[in-house]
Scaffold this motif. Structure first.
Motif, mmCIF file in Angstrom:
data_model
loop_
_atom_site.group_PDB
_atom_site.id
_atom_site.type_symbol
_atom_site.label_atom_id
_atom_site.label_comp_id
_atom_site.label_asym_id
_atom_site.label_seq_id
_atom_site.Cartn_x
_atom_site.Cartn_y
_atom_site.Cartn_z
ATOM 1 N N GLU A 45 35.759 27.949 40.324
ATOM 2 C CA GLU A 45 36.560 26.734 40.444
ATOM 3 C C GLU A 45 37.614 26.821 41.558
ATOM 4 O OE1 GLU A 45 38.076 25.628 36.589
ATOM 5 O OE2 GLU A 45 36.071 25.112 35.865
ATOM 6 N N ASP A 46 38.360 25.719 41.722
ATOM 7 C CA ASP A 46 39.376 25.611 42.771
ATOM 8 C C ASP A 46 40.311 26.823 42.792
ATOM 9 O OD1 ASP A 46 38.290 23.103 43.130
ATOM 10 O OD2 ASP A 46 40.020 22.012 42.331
ATOM 11 N N ASN A 47 40.553 27.328 44.003
ATOM 12 C CA ASN A 47 41.518 28.408 44.258
ATOM 13 C C ASN A 47 41.197 29.723 43.557
ATOM 14 O OD1 ASN A 47 43.252 26.764 45.939
ATOM 15 N ND2 ASN A 47 43.794 25.706 44.045
ATOM 16 N N ALA A 48 40.024 29.871 42.987
ATOM 17 C CA ALA A 48 39.625 31.147 42.385
ATOM 18 C C ALA A 48 39.095 32.047 43.494
ATOM 19 C CB ALA A 48 38.573 30.931 41.309
ATOM 20 N N ARG A 49 39.387 33.323 43.394
ATOM 21 C CA ARG A 49 38.999 34.289 44.412
ATOM 22 C C ARG A 49 38.205 35.416 43.780
ATOM 23 N NH1 ARG A 49 40.231 31.688 49.009
ATOM 24 N NH2 ARG A 49 41.780 32.896 50.068
ATOM 25 N N VAL A 50 37.131 35.793 44.433
ATOM 26 C CA VAL A 50 36.285 36.890 43.969
ATOM 27 C C VAL A 50 36.237 37.920 45.084
ATOM 28 C CG1 VAL A 50 33.964 37.546 43.274
ATOM 29 C CG2 VAL A 50 34.915 35.364 42.500
ATOM 30 N N ALA A 51 36.687 39.144 44.791
ATOM 31 C CA ALA A 51 36.765 40.205 45.788
ATOM 32 C C ALA A 51 35.392 40.824 46.061
ATOM 33 C CB ALA A 51 37.753 41.274 45.323
ATOM 34 N N SER A 52 35.374 41.769 46.933
ATOM 35 C CA SER A 52 34.155 42.432 47.384
ATOM 36 C C SER A 52 33.464 43.212 46.262
ATOM 37 C CB SER A 52 34.516 43.390 48.523
ATOM 38 O OG SER A 52 33.389 44.047 48.997
ATOM 39 N N GLY A 53 32.144 43.157 46.258
ATOM 40 C CA GLY A 53 31.349 43.996 45.370
ATOM 41 C C GLY A 53 31.257 43.559 43.924
ATOM 42 N N ALA A 64 35.682 25.940 50.703
ATOM 43 C CA ALA A 64 35.325 27.208 50.050
ATOM 44 C C ALA A 64 34.752 28.169 51.086
ATOM 45 C CB ALA A 64 34.316 26.961 48.935
ATOM 46 N N THR A 65 34.821 29.460 50.769
ATOM 47 C CA THR A 65 34.342 30.500 51.677
ATOM 48 C C THR A 65 33.329 31.392 50.971
ATOM 49 O OG1 THR A 65 36.483 30.565 52.795
ATOM 50 C CG2 THR A 65 35.036 32.461 53.114
ATOM 51 N N VAL A 66 32.193 31.607 51.624
ATOM 52 C CA VAL A 66 31.213 32.598 51.175
ATOM 53 C C VAL A 66 31.110 33.610 52.305
ATOM 54 C CG1 VAL A 66 28.842 33.038 50.471
ATOM 55 C CG2 VAL A 66 29.946 30.887 49.825
ATOM 56 N N ARG A 67 31.599 34.835 52.064
ATOM 57 C CA ARG A 67 31.624 35.860 53.106
ATOM 58 C C ARG A 67 30.238 36.467 53.317
ATOM 59 N NH1 ARG A 67 36.631 37.951 54.644
ATOM 60 N NH2 ARG A 67 35.288 38.695 56.311
ATOM 61 N N HIS A 68 30.108 37.257 54.349
ATOM 62 C CA HIS A 68 28.829 37.869 54.719
ATOM 63 C C HIS A 68 28.342 38.866 53.667
ATOM 64 C CE1 HIS A 68 30.434 41.869 55.682
ATOM 65 N NE2 HIS A 68 31.524 41.204 56.060
ATOM 66 N N SER A 69 27.067 39.135 53.690
ATOM 67 C CA SER A 69 26.408 40.176 52.897
ATOM 68 C C SER A 69 26.439 39.947 51.391
ATOM 69 C CB SER A 69 26.987 41.557 53.218
ATOM 70 O OG SER A 69 26.891 41.820 54.601
ATOM 71 N N SER A 91 19.856 32.777 43.718
ATOM 72 C CA SER A 91 19.611 31.377 43.411
ATOM 73 C C SER A 91 20.682 30.539 44.091
ATOM 74 C CB SER A 91 19.678 31.166 41.893
ATOM 75 O OG SER A 91 19.866 29.821 41.559
ATOM 76 N N ALA A 92 20.382 29.262 44.299
ATOM 77 C CA ALA A 92 21.377 28.328 44.844
ATOM 78 C C ALA A 92 22.109 27.606 43.722
ATOM 79 C CB ALA A 92 20.695 27.318 45.761
ATOM 80 N N ASP A 93 21.974 28.059 42.487
ATOM 81 C CA ASP A 93 22.656 27.433 41.350
ATOM 82 C C ASP A 93 24.110 27.912 41.311
ATOM 83 O OD1 ASP A 93 23.125 25.897 39.137
ATOM 84 O OD2 ASP A 93 21.839 27.060 37.777
ATOM 85 N N VAL A 94 24.826 27.597 42.396
ATOM 86 C CA VAL A 94 26.212 28.026 42.594
ATOM 87 C C VAL A 94 27.061 26.794 42.842
ATOM 88 C CG1 VAL A 94 27.764 29.365 44.072
ATOM 89 C CG2 VAL A 94 25.447 30.216 43.602
ATOM 90 N N VAL A 95 28.224 26.740 42.164
ATOM 91 C CA VAL A 95 29.197 25.669 42.372
ATOM 92 C C VAL A 95 30.514 26.340 42.742
ATOM 93 C CG1 VAL A 95 30.470 23.775 41.300
ATOM 94 C CG2 VAL A 95 28.075 24.163 40.688
ATOM 95 N N MET A 96 31.101 25.907 43.867
ATOM 96 C CA MET A 96 32.394 26.454 44.287
ATOM 97 C C MET A 96 33.345 25.312 44.619
ATOM 98 S SD MET A 96 31.236 29.725 46.616
ATOM 99 C CE MET A 96 32.906 30.284 46.934
ATOM 100 N N GLY A 97 34.574 25.397 44.094
ATOM 101 C CA GLY A 97 35.572 24.361 44.285
ATOM 102 C C GLY A 97 36.409 24.562 45.538
ATOM 103 N N ARG A 98 37.456 23.736 45.650
ATOM 104 C CA ARG A 98 38.362 23.787 46.802
ATOM 105 C C ARG A 98 38.990 25.172 46.940
ATOM 106 N NH1 ARG A 98 40.726 19.777 44.041
ATOM 107 N NH2 ARG A 98 42.692 20.906 44.117
ATOM 108 N N ASN A 99 38.958 25.696 48.150
ATOM 109 C CA ASN A 99 39.591 26.975 48.495
ATOM 110 C C ASN A 99 39.103 28.154 47.653
ATOM 111 O OD1 ASN A 99 41.285 25.824 50.550
ATOM 112 N ND2 ASN A 99 42.461 24.919 48.882
ATOM 113 N N ALA A 100 37.960 28.034 47.023
ATOM 114 C CA ALA A 100 37.380 29.163 46.287
ATOM 115 C C ALA A 100 36.819 30.153 47.304
ATOM 116 C CB ALA A 100 36.268 28.681 45.361
ATOM 117 N N MET A 101 36.760 31.425 46.928
ATOM 118 C CA MET A 101 36.215 32.423 47.845
ATOM 119 C C MET A 101 35.334 33.419 47.116
ATOM 120 S SD MET A 101 37.913 34.991 50.609
ATOM 121 C CE MET A 101 38.363 36.303 49.515
#
Length: 169
Positions: free
Chosen positions: A53-61, A17-22, A27-37
């Motif tokens: 979840e797996d392969n879900a993508r969240v864009a900027s902002g 999984a990827t968590v981008r900058h900024s 909270s750390a109550d975050v769950v991210m699956g395979r290849n999530a962004m």
């Protein structure tokens, strides 16, 4: 490094999984699956769990609001009570830029949420949701059309099996 630090303080983020900058995560109550962004400048208030979840993508902002207030009386419209509920982005979904997702919402698998949409209720699987006005004038994310459920050739954006697209009113 972000993933390592978040997991260290209690998040459950898959190694792919990827968590981008900024990003602003309260909270750390975050769950991210395979290849999530989770892309840059996402905001999460941290009141309840955020699951991507797996392969879900969240864009900027994108803003995740897991808490709110019920209406108060005329002397104080924002009641001192708090409504708290988790947000889930199901497998394969894509949340585009500057979307706001309110508490308790689940984005179903395979959905696309259009840029700047306001999501206040759960979605149904494999739909494109855009901001649209109701007959009463309220603007929020509504299902615009069904999305294909076949294997897509990512290089040309074609679906390998014939799929009928329809507009949902």
């Amino acid at each position: 490094m972000r993933r390592f630090l978040l997991n260290f303080i209690g998040a459950k983020i898959h190694p792919t999984a990827t968590v981008r900058h900024s990003c602003w995560l309260a909270s750390a109550d975050v769950v991210m699956g395979r290849n999530a962004m989770l892309n840059s400048f996402a905001r999460y208030d941290g009141s309840a769990r955020l699951t991507i979840e797996d392969n879900a993508r969240v864009a900027s902002g994108v803003t995740f609001t897991t808490s709110s207030h019920p209406f108060g009386d005329w002397k104080r419209r924002s009641s001192p009570l708090i409504i708290v509920a988790p947000i889930t982005i199901k497998e394969g979904s894509w949340v585009m830029a500057d979307v706001t997702i309110n508490q308790g919402v689940t984005i179903a698998e395979g959905c696309m949420i259009g840029a700047k949409a306001l999501v206040v209720e759960d979605t149904e699987p494999h739909g494109m949701y855009l901001n649209m006005a109701s007959p009463g004038g309220a603007v929020r994310a509504r299902r615009y059309k069904d999305l294909p459920v076949g294997k897509v050739d990512a290089h040309v954006g074609r679906v390998s099996a014939p799929v009928q697209l329809s507009v949902v009113n």
